[in-house]
Design a protein around this motif. Structure first.
Motif, PDB file in Angstrom:
ATOM      1  N   LYS A   1       0.829  -1.204   0.000  1.00 47.65           N
ATOM      2  CA  LYS A   1       0.000   0.000   0.000  1.00 47.65           C
ATOM      3  C   LYS A   1       0.866   1.258   0.000  1.00 47.65           C
ATOM      4  N   ASN A   2       0.455   2.241  -0.790  1.00 51.17           N
ATOM      5  CA  ASN A   2       1.132   3.538  -0.792  1.00 51.17           C
ATOM      6  C   ASN A   2       0.684   4.314   0.448  1.00 51.17           C
ATOM      7  N   VAL A   3       1.650   4.646   1.302  1.00 55.06           N
ATOM      8  CA  VAL A   3       1.320   5.337   2.554  1.00 55.06           C
ATOM      9  C   VAL A   3       1.691   6.815   2.510  1.00 55.06           C
ATOM     10  N   GLY A   4       2.143   7.295   1.355  1.00 54.80           N
ATOM     11  CA  GLY A   4       2.516   8.703   1.247  1.00 54.80           C
ATOM     12  C   GLY A   4       3.792   8.983   2.001  1.00 54.80           C
ATOM     13  N   GLY A   5       3.872  10.165   2.598  1.00 47.36           N
ATOM     14  CA  GLY A   5       5.048  10.531   3.371  1.00 47.36           C
ATOM     15  C   GLY A   5       6.239  10.862   2.493  1.00 47.36           C
ATOM     16  N   ASN A   6       7.411  10.848   3.104  1.00 47.57           N
ATOM     17  CA  ASN A   6       8.672  11.131   2.400  1.00 47.57           C
ATOM     18  C   ASN A   6       9.690  10.092   2.845  1.00 47.57           C
ATOM     19  N   TYR A   7       9.954   9.105   1.994  1.00 49.87           N
ATOM     20  CA  TYR A   7      10.807   7.983   2.345  1.00 49.87           C
ATOM     21  C   TYR A   7      12.105   7.996   1.540  1.00 49.87           C
ATOM     22  N   ILE A   8      13.209   7.824   2.251  1.00 48.46           N
ATOM     23  CA  ILE A   8      14.519   7.797   1.613  1.00 48.46           C
ATOM     24  C   ILE A   8      14.725   6.478   0.875  1.00 48.46           C
ATOM     25  N   GLY A   9      14.117   5.415   1.388  1.00 49.73           N
ATOM     26  CA  GLY A   9      14.281   4.092   0.784  1.00 49.73           C
ATOM     27  C   GLY A   9      15.446   3.329   1.382  1.00 49.73           C
ATOM     28  N   SER A  10      16.005   3.814   2.465  1.00 46.75           N
ATOM     29  CA  SER A  10      17.168   3.195   3.095  1.00 46.75           C
ATOM     30  C   SER A  10      17.330   3.770   4.494  1.00 46.75           C
ATOM     31  N   PHE A  11      18.038   3.014   5.335  1.00 44.93           N
ATOM     32  CA  PHE A  11      18.401   3.523   6.653  1.00 44.93           C
ATOM     33  C   PHE A  11      19.872   3.914   6.715  1.00 44.93           C
TER      34      PHE A  11
ATOM     35  N   PHE B   1      10.833  16.410  10.895  1.00 42.92           N
ATOM     36  CA  PHE B   1      11.044  15.297  11.824  1.00 42.92           C
ATOM     37  C   PHE B   1      11.720  14.180  11.042  1.00 42.92           C
ATOM     38  N   VAL B   2      12.852  13.698  11.530  1.00 43.85           N
ATOM     39  CA  VAL B   2      13.647  12.712  10.791  1.00 43.85           C
ATOM     40  C   VAL B   2      13.705  11.394  11.562  1.00 43.85           C
ATOM     41  N   ALA B   3      13.081  10.360  10.992  1.00 43.75           N
ATOM     42  CA  ALA B   3      13.092   9.018  11.584  1.00 43.75           C
ATOM     43  C   ALA B   3      13.613   8.057  10.522  1.00 43.75           C
ATOM     44  N   ALA B   4      14.920   8.109  10.281  1.00 43.06           N
ATOM     45  CA  ALA B   4      15.482   7.375   9.147  1.00 43.06           C
ATOM     46  C   ALA B   4      16.850   6.769   9.436  1.00 43.06           C
ATOM     47  N   GLY B   5      17.180   6.563  10.686  1.00 40.65           N
ATOM     48  CA  GLY B   5      18.464   5.959  11.010  1.00 40.65           C
ATOM     49  C   GLY B   5      19.628   6.782  10.496  1.00 40.65           C
ATOM     50  N   GLY B   6      20.675   6.090  10.051  1.00 36.60           N
ATOM     51  CA  GLY B   6      21.855   6.767   9.545  1.00 36.60           C
ATOM     52  C   GLY B   6      21.581   7.597   8.316  1.00 36.60           C
ATOM     53  N   ALA B   7      20.615   7.170   7.482  1.00 39.14           N
ATOM     54  CA  ALA B   7      20.272   7.933   6.276  1.00 39.14           C
ATOM     55  C   ALA B   7      19.762   9.314   6.626  1.00 39.14           C
ATOM     56  N   GLY B   8      19.188   9.449   7.811  1.00 44.40           N
ATOM     57  CA  GLY B   8      18.663  10.740   8.245  1.00 44.40           C
ATOM     58  C   GLY B   8      19.729  11.798   8.420  1.00 44.40           C
ATOM     59  N   MET B   9      20.977  11.363   8.591  1.00 48.38           N
ATOM     60  CA  MET B   9      22.057  12.338   8.726  1.00 48.38           C
ATOM     61  C   MET B   9      22.187  13.195   7.468  1.00 48.38           C
ATOM     62  N   GLY B  10      21.754  12.648   6.332  1.00 48.40           N
ATOM     63  CA  GLY B  10      21.756  13.434   5.106  1.00 48.40           C
ATOM     64  C   GLY B  10      20.773  14.587   5.175  1.00 48.40           C
ATOM     65  N   VAL B  11      19.625  14.357   5.833  1.00 50.85           N
ATOM     66  CA  VAL B  11      18.645  15.431   6.022  1.00 50.85           C
ATOM     67  C   VAL B  11      19.220  16.481   6.961  1.00 50.85           C
ATOM     68  N   PHE B  12      19.932  16.035   7.976  1.00 48.05           N
ATOM     69  CA  PHE B  12      20.599  16.968   8.891  1.00 48.05           C
ATOM     70  C   PHE B  12      21.543  17.879   8.103  1.00 48.05           C
ATOM     71  N   THR B  13      22.306  17.280   7.195  1.00 49.35           N
ATOM     72  CA  THR B  13      23.257  18.063   6.401  1.00 49.35           C
ATOM     73  C   THR B  13      22.540  19.102   5.559  1.00 49.35           C
ATOM     74  N   ALA B  14      21.419  18.705   4.950  1.00 44.93           N
ATOM     75  CA  ALA B  14      20.640  19.652   4.143  1.00 44.93           C
ATOM     76  C   ALA B  14      20.175  20.826   4.991  1.00 44.93           C
ATOM     77  N   ALA B  15      19.759  20.535   6.217  1.00 44.25           N
ATOM     78  CA  ALA B  15      19.299  21.602   7.116  1.00 44.25           C
ATOM     79  C   ALA B  15      20.454  22.511   7.524  1.00 44.25           C
ATOM     80  N   LYS B  16      21.608  21.930   7.766  1.00 48.25           N
ATOM     81  CA  LYS B  16      22.766  22.721   8.181  1.00 48.25           C
ATOM     82  C   LYS B  16      23.234  23.657   7.061  1.00 48.25           C
ATOM     83  N   GLU B  17      23.008  23.245   5.833  1.00 43.10           N
ATOM     84  CA  GLU B  17      23.418  24.066   4.694  1.00 43.10           C
ATOM     85  C   GLU B  17      22.351  25.090   4.309  1.00 43.10           C
ATOM     86  N   SER B  18      21.245  25.100   5.026  1.00 41.18           N
ATOM     87  CA  SER B  18      20.153  26.038   4.758  1.00 41.18           C
ATOM     88  C   SER B  18      20.049  27.043   5.903  1.00 41.18           C
TER      89      SER B  18
END
Length: 368
Positions: A208-218, A240-257
């Motif tokens: 089922k398609n649950v929407g959201g924003n998924y990286i496809g990896s942890f 809100f980032v609930a993505a394990g190690g992959a979430g660190m990439g979102v952190f980086t995007a925020a730090k660069e903004s």
């Protein structure tokens, strides 16, 4: 004759006292993680901290950390098989370890802590095993608190949640976050919009398609950064980032903004948010695994271990959020409002939507 008989009994008592103590040399513990290691700054590290705290309180005990790097469930079970003879208690961290019942049943003297999943037999059916204490957490409750925090903080009125893979635990975080935003909009006068990008929508285990924003990896930080950048371009200023190690990439995007907050997940991630003389972490949603791991290991040591499948939530202080001074950037008003909702959730008057509840983020119990 009577004295001789009593002496024999005394010898047997002493022998039993010596040989009957399985942990005369100290409890030997292993913690196994996959695919990230114990220093991931979130999920695995919080579990690890519980083991560390236990050993700190019991210096005679010892522990070993083991990382299974593939994330493959069969490989995870194989690692457990390979080390089971060497330990008294094994902490298996993550859904990848659900297939350990046969190993546990073949080694009844070893106690297993299974985190974030129930044990399953070879047919994939949930089972309870006498020497497995399995702990799942109400991620939707943690997501709910994050959603309220995001709605109360956003300046652009656009917020989002980023997840790793649409396994039930991650969908729980997503639905909980959306529930929290909707609750704040209705009860606290906020006007936050939940941004979901169709190109990153998730597909759950049922297809089922649950929407959201998924990286496809942890573990894929590069793609995590891409997803984060896409959401920031859409105007999101709290994610809100609930993505394990992959979430660190979102952190980086925020730090660069500029002026973008991140809400951490599972553990206090304030240290991960350091960005020069600033910090991007608004607060962190907490799944208090460390406390429960230490509690169960204490039970093992005391001989009070109980197997079974346990669902833990805010009512046992197993779900929460960071409001410690110097570790969050919430306003006093926001903390008061989040606490009010948390109290209602502890009392069972708010039940955020989850992957299994049958409710949705716009019609859960407590939104009426």
């Amino acid at each position: 004759m009577k004295k001789r008989f009593l002496s024999i009994i005394a010898v047997f008592v002493l022998l039993f006292a010596f040989t009957g103590s399985s942990f005369a040399d100290g409890l030997k513990v292993a913690i196994i993680t996959s695919p990230n290691d114990v220093h991931d700054g979130g999920f695995n590290e919080d579990n690890y901290n519980g083991v560390v705290s236990f050993v700190n309180h019991h210096p005679e005990a010892s522990f070993t950390t083991i990382q299974e790097k593939t994330g493959d469930p069969a490989s995870c079970v194989k690692v457990v098989e390979d080390i089971v003879a060497d330990y008294d208690a094994i902490v298996c961290v993550g859904f990848q370890f659900s297939g350990i019942p046969e190993v546990a049943e073949d080694n009844p003297d070893v106690k297993f802590l299974l985190v974030d999943t129930w044990p399953a037999n070879s047919n994939g059916e949930e089972v309870e095993v006498e020497n497995i204490n399995a702990m799942k957490y109400k991620e939707e409750e943690g997501g709910f608190l994050a959603g309220i925090a995001a709605a109360l903080t956003t300046k652009t009125n656009k917020v989002a949640v980023v997840n790793g893979i649409a396994f039930p635990t991650n969908v729980n975080y997503q639905y909980g976050f959306m529930s929290g935003v909707n609750y704040a909009n209705k009860n606290y006068g906020t006007k936050a919009e939940i941004v979901e990008l169709a190109s990153y929508s998730g597909t759950d285990v049922t297809g089922k398609n649950v929407g959201g924003n998924y990286i496809g990896s942890f573990i894929d930080q590069a793609n995590g950064k891409i997803v984060g950048q896409a959401l920031i371009r859409e105007g999101c200023d709290v994610i809100f980032v609930a993505a394990g190690g992959a979430g660190m990439g979102v952190f980086t995007a925020a730090k660069e903004s500029e002026n973008v907050f991140i809400i951490g997940c599972d553990a206090d991630q304030f240290n991960d948010g350091i960005n020069g003389d600033k910090n991007i972490i608004l607060t962190s949603s907490l799944k208090v695994m460390s406390m429960n791991n230490e509690r169960v290991l204490n039970d093992v040591l005391a001989g009070n271990f109980k197997g079974g499948n346990y669902l833990l939530g805010a009512d046992t202080n197993s779900i929460g959020y960071v409001k410690t001074s110097g570790r969050n950037q919430l306003t006093e008003d926001a903390i008061a409002k989040i606490d009010a909702a948390l109290d209602l959730m502890k009392a069972g008057k708010i039940l955020p939507a989850s992957s299994s509840s049958g409710t949705k983020p716009d019609n859960f119990i407590g939104l009426e």
